[in-house]
Design a protein around this motif. Structure first.
Motif, PDB file in Angstrom:
ATOM      1  N   GLU A 427      -3.694  -3.343   3.586  1.00  0.00           N
ATOM      2  CA  GLU A 427      -5.120  -3.321   3.241  1.00  0.00           C
ATOM      3  C   GLU A 427      -5.364  -4.055   1.937  1.00  0.00           C
ATOM      4  O   GLU A 427      -6.330  -4.827   1.805  1.00  0.00           O
ATOM      5  CB  GLU A 427      -5.599  -1.875   3.133  1.00  0.00           C
ATOM      6  N   SER A 428      -4.480  -3.839   0.963  1.00  0.00           N
ATOM      7  CA  SER A 428      -4.621  -4.539  -0.315  1.00  0.00           C
ATOM      8  C   SER A 428      -4.433  -6.039  -0.137  1.00  0.00           C
ATOM      9  O   SER A 428      -5.192  -6.842  -0.708  1.00  0.00           O
ATOM     10  CB  SER A 428      -3.606  -3.985  -1.317  1.00  0.00           C
ATOM     11  N   THR A 431      -7.551  -7.474   1.485  1.00  0.00           N
ATOM     12  CA  THR A 431      -8.652  -7.558   0.519  1.00  0.00           C
ATOM     13  C   THR A 431      -8.453  -8.734  -0.432  1.00  0.00           C
ATOM     14  O   THR A 431      -9.411  -9.462  -0.754  1.00  0.00           O
ATOM     15  CB  THR A 431      -8.757  -6.244  -0.269  1.00  0.00           C
ATOM     16  N   ARG A 434      -9.358 -11.911   1.407  1.00  0.00           N
ATOM     17  CA  ARG A 434     -10.795 -12.072   1.600  1.00  0.00           C
ATOM     18  C   ARG A 434     -11.485 -12.488   0.309  1.00  0.00           C
ATOM     19  O   ARG A 434     -12.540 -13.130   0.349  1.00  0.00           O
ATOM     20  CB  ARG A 434     -11.411 -10.770   2.141  1.00  0.00           C
ATOM     21  N   SER A 435     -10.895 -12.151  -0.830  1.00  0.00           N
ATOM     22  CA  SER A 435     -11.501 -12.549  -2.103  1.00  0.00           C
ATOM     23  C   SER A 435     -11.410 -14.053  -2.332  1.00  0.00           C
ATOM     24  O   SER A 435     -12.130 -14.592  -3.183  1.00  0.00           O
ATOM     25  CB  SER A 435     -10.830 -11.804  -3.259  1.00  0.00           C
ATOM     26  N   LEU A 471      -9.018  -5.206   8.871  1.00  0.00           N
ATOM     27  CA  LEU A 471      -9.534  -4.018   8.175  1.00  0.00           C
ATOM     28  C   LEU A 471     -10.058  -2.980   9.159  1.00  0.00           C
ATOM     29  O   LEU A 471      -9.892  -1.758   8.945  1.00  0.00           O
ATOM     30  CB  LEU A 471     -10.633  -4.434   7.200  1.00  0.00           C
TER      31      LEU A 471
END
Length: 593
Positions: A427-428, A431, A434-435, A471
């Motif tokens: 998940e990290s 993320t 996606r940044s 996600l």
């Protein structure tokens, strides 16, 4: 002394073949002579015979060229495409002038088309070959298929047959050309890469007949793949041809056949060391970057000879990787490539860059990033100094989605703290990825009602959709142990629906990967569940039914491109029936399906 093992002697005397003395020789009291068995490898003998036949064929072709009607007397169709402008031959012209115009036209037609139909030639004539390749080159990017086109075009007319593209590659191109025409993609606006010779007797294929030739060229492509592998002949063309055949079968909903072709290509790519190319820079590549996977082992591929050769190996591996993840995510097949976490045989190849960057020599070691960096959850990027190319964004998003589906399945079988930690790390990592992507507003053009999206937009779109799908899988897996996951899951489903509407309005659905359909199906299940569980409650601030209609419409459109999605679309229809049964004001747009 007679040789009783000759075919004539065997037929006349009925030699029983006993060794070391047959019954006939014992009875005649004479020495028994016979041929010694072949001890050399069969493939070497076959290769030598093939070389002799090719040399003989070349001699006959040269002799036939000296005859005014040599092309009619040739014992076999030529292996080379017929040139558009044959050499000047006075004798031929004199003979043609003596005959009627109808005979001249007939002879010219034979010289281009050979015996039978145009597509039955052993190698397509130059006009037909160029016609089919031009169609393919117009739309190859929609398949996420990349290679160095100038090198390929130069190889087409190489004087050395061994340097030309192997039929395993060219026949697969013809197959995809037929597919593109069947989908209505035959009117591209890009300039043609190859000139199509014209003249009397040149009859180009009719577009209406190409869709009917898909199975024919599929058989030819499969046979060419077998031939290439049998003689270890131009294996890079074998790999690229395998990718195209695999993609074609996936597009036609024939996943099991495609998976069979893909597995052979994937294992060969591993044997060639294509999964361990750790640098973009040709000067940095040594024999250690492309190791053999066995000891001892023969070298299946020679080391790359230049920067473009290295680039093509990197891109070819990632095309195979893309096929592997599509079959894993959407069909549930076991991946043919090793798990990214395997320390022994992990994928270390750097993510691809644009071919133009390799040509210009602007690719440096700073671009040497791989899956290791992607899945490292602690490496949050600072800014975006080195933006990924759209294809790399697609590959990264699909990698995250594939790992999320596999970790979810593992957790459901073994819900341990270690597996929860692995999911949280993923998940990290998702993320963090996606940044680095542009926000949703990147896709929206407020002044235009009909969005027009390029292949660059497509890569970013698939990266967004796949990472949101990852996600969704993560939140769905953990929703029973963490109540906060419900709202996070619903928010992801809404974001997926927004992207689905962008694809629908921008006419980009037909170019999406099948993995987008998988993500859309996840979003539909989440939205339907939320609408069902909250029916009769206070009106929600978000119009979930409108989002549901958008994603359902996009899924139906994508199922036209990927028939394998029809089953999932049928399940979606069942879910929509439950929503309508609640008396919901569900959009009439979706109700029309």
């Amino acid at each position: 002394m007679a040789d009783c093992r000759t075919p004539f002697s065997v037929w006349m005397q009925r030699c029983d073949g006993a060794k070391p003395f047959c019954a006939i020789c014992v009875k005649a009291n004479r020495e028994c002579k016979y041929e010694k068995p072949i001890t050399r490898p069969v493939y070497l003998v076959l290769q030598e015979r093939l070389a002799v036949l090719e040399e003989r064929y070349q001699t006959l072709s040269e002799e036939a060229a000296l005859s005014p009607f040599g092309f009619l007397e040739s014992p076999a169709p030529s292996t080379d495409p017929v040139v558009a402008n044959p050499p000047h031959n006075t004798a031929t012209e004199d003979l043609l002038e003596e005959r009627s115009d109808e005979m001249a036209v007939a002879l010219n037609r034979i010289s281009y088309r050979g015996e039978g139909r145009w597509y039955e030639a052993h190698a397509l004539a130059t006009p037909h070959r160029n016609f089919m390749i031009n169609i393919f080159l117009q739309y190859h990017k929609s398949l996420h298929f990349y290679f160095h086109i100038p090198t390929f075009l130069k190889r087409l007319d190489s004087p050395n047959p061994a340097d030309r593209p192997h039929p395993a590659f060219s026949e697969a191109m013809y197959l995809m050309a037929c597919y593109f025409v069947s989908r209505g993609f035959s009117s591209g606006s890009h300039p043609l890469a190859l000139e199509i010779p014209t003249g009397s007797g040149v009859e180009l294929p009719r577009l209406t007949e190409l869709p009917q030739l898909e199975e024919y060229f599929l058989r030819r492509a499969r046979q060419a793949l077998v031939d290439s592998l049998s003689f270890s002949d131009r294996l890079m063309d074998f790999l690229r041809g395998s990718v195209l055949v695999t993609l074609y079968l996936y597009l036609r909903g024939r996943f099991l056949e495609g998976y069979h072709i893909h597995c052979g290509a994937a294992r060969l790519a591993l044997s060639c060391g294509l999964h361990r190319i750790e640098s973009h820079v040709f000067e940095e590549i040594t024999s250690g970057h492309i190791p053999s996977t066995g000891a001892p082992s023969i070298m299946l591929l020679k080391p790359p000879t230049n920067q473009i050769d290295l680039a093509e190996r990197i891109t070819t591996f990632w095309m195979i990787y893309l096929c592997d993840k599509m079959s894993s995510v959407c069909a549930g097949f076991v991946g043919a490539l090793p798990d990214e976490g395997s320390a022994i045989d992990a994928v270390r190849t750097v993510f691809p860059r644009r071919i133009e960057e390799y040509e210009a020599g602007t690719v440096t070691g700073i671009y040497n990033t791989s899956l290791t960096e992607l899945f490292n959850a602690t490496s949050r990027p600072s800014g975006n100094p080195l933006p990924d190319i759209p294809w790399t964004v697609t590959l990264k998003g699909l990698s995250l989605l594939d790992r999320a589906t596999r970790l979810g399945a593992t957790f459901r079988l073994d819900p341990t703290d270690a597996n929860i930690l692995a999911i949280r790390n993923l998940e990290s990592a998702t993320t963090n990825f996606r940044s680095t992507l542009p926000p949703f507003t990147y896709f929206v053009i407020p002044t235009s009602s009909a969005l027009s999206m390029s292949y660059q937009d497509l890569g970013m779109f698939i990266g967004h959709t796949s990472s949101l799908g990852a996600l969704l899988e993560i939140h769905q897996t953990l929703v029973d142990i963490d109540e906060n996951e419900y709202d996070a899951r619903l928010e992801c489903a809404v974001d997926v629906a927004k992207l689905a509407r962008v694809a629908k309005d921008g006419g980009l659905v037909h170019s999406c990967l099948i993995s987008a359909g998988y993500c859309w199906s996840l979003a539909v299940r989440v939205l339907v569940q939320h609408i069902e569980s909250n029916y009769g409650a206070e009106p929600y601030a978000v119009d979930y039914e409108s989002h549901l209609a958008d994603v359902v419409t996009a899924l139906e459109l994508l199922s036209i491109t990927f028939p394998a999605l029809l089953h999932q679309f049928g399940q979606v229809q069942i879910a929509l029936g439950r929503v309508r049964g609640l008396g919901s004001t569900f959009s009439a747009e979706a109700a029309e399906f």
